[in-house]
Design a protein around this motif. Structure first.
Motif, short mmCIF file in Angstrom:
data_model
loop_
_atom_site.label_atom_id
_atom_site.label_comp_id
_atom_site.label_asym_id
_atom_site.label_seq_id
_atom_site.Cartn_x
_atom_site.Cartn_y
_atom_site.Cartn_z
N ALA A 213 23.89 3.19 -39.67
CA ALA A 213 24.00 4.47 -40.42
C ALA A 213 22.87 4.63 -41.56
O ALA A 213 22.37 6.22 -41.62
CB ALA A 213 25.38 4.44 -41.01
N ARG A 214 22.67 3.57 -42.11
CA ARG A 214 21.64 3.78 -43.35
C ARG A 214 20.20 4.08 -42.78
O ARG A 214 19.67 5.04 -43.42
CB ARG A 214 21.56 2.43 -44.05
CG ARG A 214 22.69 2.13 -44.80
CD ARG A 214 23.28 3.09 -45.86
NE ARG A 214 22.44 3.35 -46.77
CZ ARG A 214 22.33 2.85 -48.08
NH1 ARG A 214 22.88 1.63 -48.23
NH2 ARG A 214 21.07 3.00 -48.85
N LEU A 215 20.02 3.62 -41.62
CA LEU A 215 18.61 3.96 -40.81
C LEU A 215 18.53 5.55 -40.72
O LEU A 215 17.68 6.06 -40.64
CB LEU A 215 18.33 2.93 -39.80
CG LEU A 215 17.80 1.63 -40.22
CD1 LEU A 215 17.86 0.73 -38.77
CD2 LEU A 215 16.74 1.80 -40.89
N ASP A 216 19.56 5.88 -40.10
CA ASP A 216 19.90 7.35 -40.01
C ASP A 216 19.51 8.39 -41.03
O ASP A 216 19.68 9.36 -40.78
CB ASP A 216 21.04 7.68 -38.98
CG ASP A 216 21.04 7.32 -37.74
OD1 ASP A 216 19.96 7.05 -37.17
OD2 ASP A 216 22.02 7.44 -36.91
N GLY A 217 19.50 7.61 -42.18
CA GLY A 217 19.41 8.38 -43.34
C GLY A 217 20.61 8.95 -44.13
O GLY A 217 20.77 9.64 -45.03
N ALA A 218 21.88 8.17 -43.83
CA ALA A 218 23.09 8.26 -44.30
C ALA A 218 23.02 7.63 -45.94
O ALA A 218 22.50 6.63 -45.94
CB ALA A 218 24.25 8.00 -43.64
N THR A 219 23.14 8.44 -46.84
CA THR A 219 23.49 7.72 -48.38
C THR A 219 24.58 6.72 -48.32
O THR A 219 25.41 6.73 -47.16
CB THR A 219 23.65 8.73 -49.33
OG1 THR A 219 24.84 9.50 -49.12
CG2 THR A 219 22.42 9.82 -49.38
N PHE A 220 24.43 6.02 -49.29
CA PHE A 220 25.29 4.94 -49.53
C PHE A 220 26.85 5.48 -49.59
O PHE A 220 27.63 4.86 -49.08
CB PHE A 220 24.92 3.86 -50.53
CG PHE A 220 25.50 2.76 -51.06
CD1 PHE A 220 25.29 1.43 -50.26
CD2 PHE A 220 26.77 2.66 -52.00
CE1 PHE A 220 25.80 0.45 -50.40
CE2 PHE A 220 27.31 1.30 -52.03
CZ PHE A 220 26.96 0.29 -51.47
N ALA A 221 26.89 6.52 -50.38
CA ALA A 221 28.27 7.17 -50.41
C ALA A 221 28.67 7.76 -49.12
O ALA A 221 29.89 7.69 -48.91
CB ALA A 221 28.06 8.38 -51.65
N ALA B 129 7.81 1.45 -54.38
CA ALA B 129 9.25 1.78 -54.32
C ALA B 129 9.93 1.25 -53.11
O ALA B 129 9.60 1.30 -52.09
CB ALA B 129 9.56 3.13 -54.57
N ALA B 130 11.06 0.27 -53.54
CA ALA B 130 11.74 -0.37 -52.36
C ALA B 130 12.58 0.54 -51.47
O ALA B 130 12.94 1.97 -51.79
CB ALA B 130 12.82 -1.05 -53.21
N GLY B 131 12.45 -0.05 -50.27
CA GLY B 131 13.50 0.86 -49.23
C GLY B 131 13.42 2.28 -48.93
O GLY B 131 14.07 3.11 -49.21
N GLY B 132 12.11 2.43 -48.11
CA GLY B 132 11.81 3.73 -47.66
C GLY B 132 13.02 4.29 -46.81
O GLY B 132 13.29 5.69 -46.75
N ALA B 133 13.80 3.72 -46.13
CA ALA B 133 14.75 4.23 -45.26
C ALA B 133 16.14 4.55 -45.91
O ALA B 133 16.76 5.26 -45.30
CB ALA B 133 15.28 2.87 -44.27
N ALA B 134 16.19 4.04 -46.90
CA ALA B 134 17.25 4.38 -47.86
C ALA B 134 17.71 5.72 -47.85
O ALA B 134 18.80 6.11 -48.28
CB ALA B 134 17.71 3.55 -48.99
N GLY B 135 16.76 6.51 -47.81
CA GLY B 135 16.72 8.01 -48.35
C GLY B 135 16.67 8.34 -49.73
O GLY B 135 16.86 9.40 -50.40
#
Lengths: 313, 349
Positions: A211-219, B39-45
């Motif tokens: 899900a994170r890789l799909d661009g979903a934020t942590f929230a 900057a860390a984690g490009g995937a995190a958006g």
């Protein structure tokens, strides 16, 4: 205890059915069941004795019958239950007024904290002290915070902030209920957090990673994935927390202080019930104990497995 | 609620970055040059290109600031009420605060601790606390282990028995105190009547200061041994079936098998159950208060928890009560500290 019967016992458990039941009824199994039933009697006697006593007249019925025998006709009465319900009724409402919101809020906050500290990807070296502070907070004896707690609630102008409530006719003593909600939430967060954390560490990481890789934020991951799959754990935490908060006397005693207060919780009223110059009215005390315990007993009977899971972790 | 939190976070980030939106890749030229690439984690958006929050992320882990929205508010609330209050409690214990005039923080000393060390009441309460914690924990552990082994022997209606054994734990101390007052009643209580049938007693359980503490321990074991059973059951179920089999093939008797093979494997369960039981014992205040509906528990059962509350809320010796609370806290810490370290060294923290 010889080897042969033990092996029999093992087999009877491994296979199920009537045949094994009969075959398994040797000396060893009989002793085992006798022990288990004896223990059942041990655990139920105080409760059974209390229950039958609550239906007896005081002092005649209570003193002239065996404590575990049901009341004979001439000593039977429902009067104690009526008195108990009258005395504890408002306490039940007050307890529910803080126990329910405090349970829900502490479970939610505990779930947030557990999610932020398990699924988030940051260094364990920095996480460990924060986790340790949560875990240690479960075990703090509350006596160590009581005096500051009184000072704190004494200095917060809660009564002024809540003026609309008093104008609307709510007795001022209900500031105590608000204080109890905040206090129980604050001290309930650690155990809720630890219970949820145990659950979240078992959640599949691939799903969340994807899900994170799909661009979903942590929230968003929490809202869409973690929160929905937390339902069974919410059941465990809510049941455990509700029981704890409903049953707690110390904070109620410190923050509401007198059983005559209109906002007095049920445990506070029960602690002083059946005490008079003429001696203790045990029939009334027992009836009161059952009335006060009723919500937790209902929760326990309906959700015993969740409760067991809560206490075990 | 979460929406509010997340928009607050976005706003916070913007403010720290000087007005850039969350997803913007490019900010001031200087920042692009300095930390844009790292900057860390490009995937995190949430791959910002600068600012304090990103530097924090870089140092601590890519989700640090994003996850902070979740754990930081509960952590602060808990931290203030637990650790803030303990620190405040310690400061109060250094003052001479008593009565109705607020504490004077300008004159701090350890006078209250000296007074506690010379107070026979505190020493007695400390001894009682120690006796209660040790005996209750030991007996509840042993009893719970027996229960767990019995329930684990493939009995019928296992769930029903387990539910009954755990039932007292769902009850409030206030409720169980009522039950046990009645059980221990001198003339009509179940305990004296049962003992009377074998010619013992009657015994004044609550009134005799020599035995009342043990009567309380017994009642608490009744209430909490079900808890120990549940913990041990989970431990027993985690032991591979082959271990039971292997012991049997070796010709060991059932008792020996449990003692040599199974019990040692329950070390983890024992430790965690013992910690929780000790803490329950330190919290036995509710039970003792309810026995007498007052701050003065039966003679012979005064523990630090009851002594502290009495000093504070009955006679308003606030500073003195705080000092006693710190002593109690240190006792608890000496139990929890090693436990936390043990958990940490096992990698479970």
């Amino acid at each position: 205890m010889s080897d042969a019967p033990t092996t029999d016992g093992e087999q009877s458990g491994a296979l199920a059915g009537v045949r094994e039941d009969l075959a398994g009824l040797d000396g060893y199994r009989v002793a085992l069941y006798a022990a288990v039933l004896g223990l059942t009697a041990f655990y139920l006697t105080p409760i059974e004795s209390g229950l039958v006593t609550a239906f007896k007249t005081n002092p005649e019925g209570v003193s002239s019958t065996l404590p575990f025998a049901p009341p004979p006709g001439e000593f039977f009465t429902l009067e104690k239950w009526e008195t108990a319900v009258q005395a504890l009724g408002r306490g039940m409402v007050n307890s529910a007024l803080y126990a329910v919101p405090a349970t829900v809020i502490s479970a939610l906050l505990g779930s947030f904290a557990a999610y932020g500290l398990t699924q988030a990807d940051w260094r364990a070296r920095y996480k460990a002290p924060i986790l340790a502070m949560f875990v240690a907070a479960i075990f703090i004896p509350y006596q160590a915070v009581l005096v500051p707690l009184s000072q704190f609630w004494g200095s917060v102008p809660l009564a002024e902030v809540l003026t609309p409530l008093w104008v609307a006719g709510v007795p001022r003593a209900y500031t105590g209920v608000i204080e109890l909600i905040v206090t129980h939430v604050a001290y309930g967060i650690p155990i809720c957090m630890v219970l949820f954390r145990g659950y979240y560490t078992t959640v599949s990481e691939e799903m969340i990673e994807a899900a994170r890789l799909d661009g979903a934020t942590f929230a968003r991951v929490y809202r869409r994935i973690v929160f929905p799959i937390s339902t069974p754990m919410f059941a465990v935490v809510l049941i455990y927390q509700f029981t704890q908060i409903w049953n707690d006397l110390l904070f109620a005693l410190i923050l509401v202080s007198t059983e005559s207060s209109p906002a007095a919780p049920v445990v506070l009223i029960l602690a002083g019930l059946g005490e008079s110059q003429e001696g203790q009215d045990f029939a009334l005390r027992m009836a009161g104990a059952f009335v006060a315990a009723l919500p937790t007993l209902i929760v326990y009977v309906l959700f015993g497995d969740e409760f067991a899971e809560g206490v075990a972790s | 609620m979460r929406d509010i939190l997340s928009s607050t976070r976005t706003r916070l980030r913007r403010a720290l970055r000087g007005g850039d939106s969350d997803d913007d890749a490019v900010t001031d030229d200087g920042r692009v040059a300095t930390d844009g690439g790292t900057a860390a984690g490009g995937a995190a958006g949430a791959a910002g290109t600068g600012g304090l929050l990103d530097r924090l992320d870089e140092r601590i882990g890519e989700d640090f600031t994003e996850s902070a929205v979740f754990w930081l508010p509960p952590f602060l609330l808990m931290g203030l009420f637990v650790y803030g209050a303990i620190a405040w409690n310690f400061v109060i214990s250094l003052t001479d605060y008593q009565g109705f005039v607020g504490p004077d923080y300008s004159d701090l000393d350890f006078e209250m601790y000296v007074r506690a060390a010379n107070d026979a009441g505190v020493i007695e309460a400390t001894v009682n606390t120690f006796l209660l914690v040790v005996s209750f924990t030991a007996v509840a552990l042993a009893f719970g282990l027996v229960l767990a082994i019995l329930v684990d022997r493939d009995i019928r209606f296992e769930n029903t028995f387990r539910t009954i054994y755990l039932l007292p734990m769902s009850l409030s101390f206030v409720v169980t105190a009522q039950f046990w007052l009645w059980m221990y009643n001198f003339n009509n209580g179940v305990v004296n009547i049962l003992l009377g049938t074998v010619g013992i007693g009657p015994i004044n359980w609550i009134g005799n200061s020599q035995i009342v503490l043990w009567a309380v321990v017994f009642a608490l074991v009744w209430q909490f041994s079900g808890y120990t059973m549940v913990v041990y059951l989970a431990g027993l179920r985690a032991i591979p079936r082959e271990h039971f089999e292997a012991a049997r093939v070796d010709g060991a008797s059932t008792l020996k098998m449990y003692w040599r093979v199974i019990v040692p494997q329950l070390k983890g369960s024992t430790i965690s159950a013992a910690i929780v039981l000790m803490v329950f014992a330190l919290k036995a205040f509710d039970f003792l208060y309810s026995l007498v509906s007052g701050y003065r528990p039966p003679n012979g059962t005064d523990i630090l928890a009851t002594k502290m509350v009495r000093e504070a809320y009955s006679v308003n010796n606030w500073a003195y009560a705080s000092a006693i609370a710190i002593i109690l806290f240190l006792m608890a810490l000496s139990i929890i500290g090693p436990y936390l370290y043990y958990q940490y060294s096992k990698g479970e923290l």
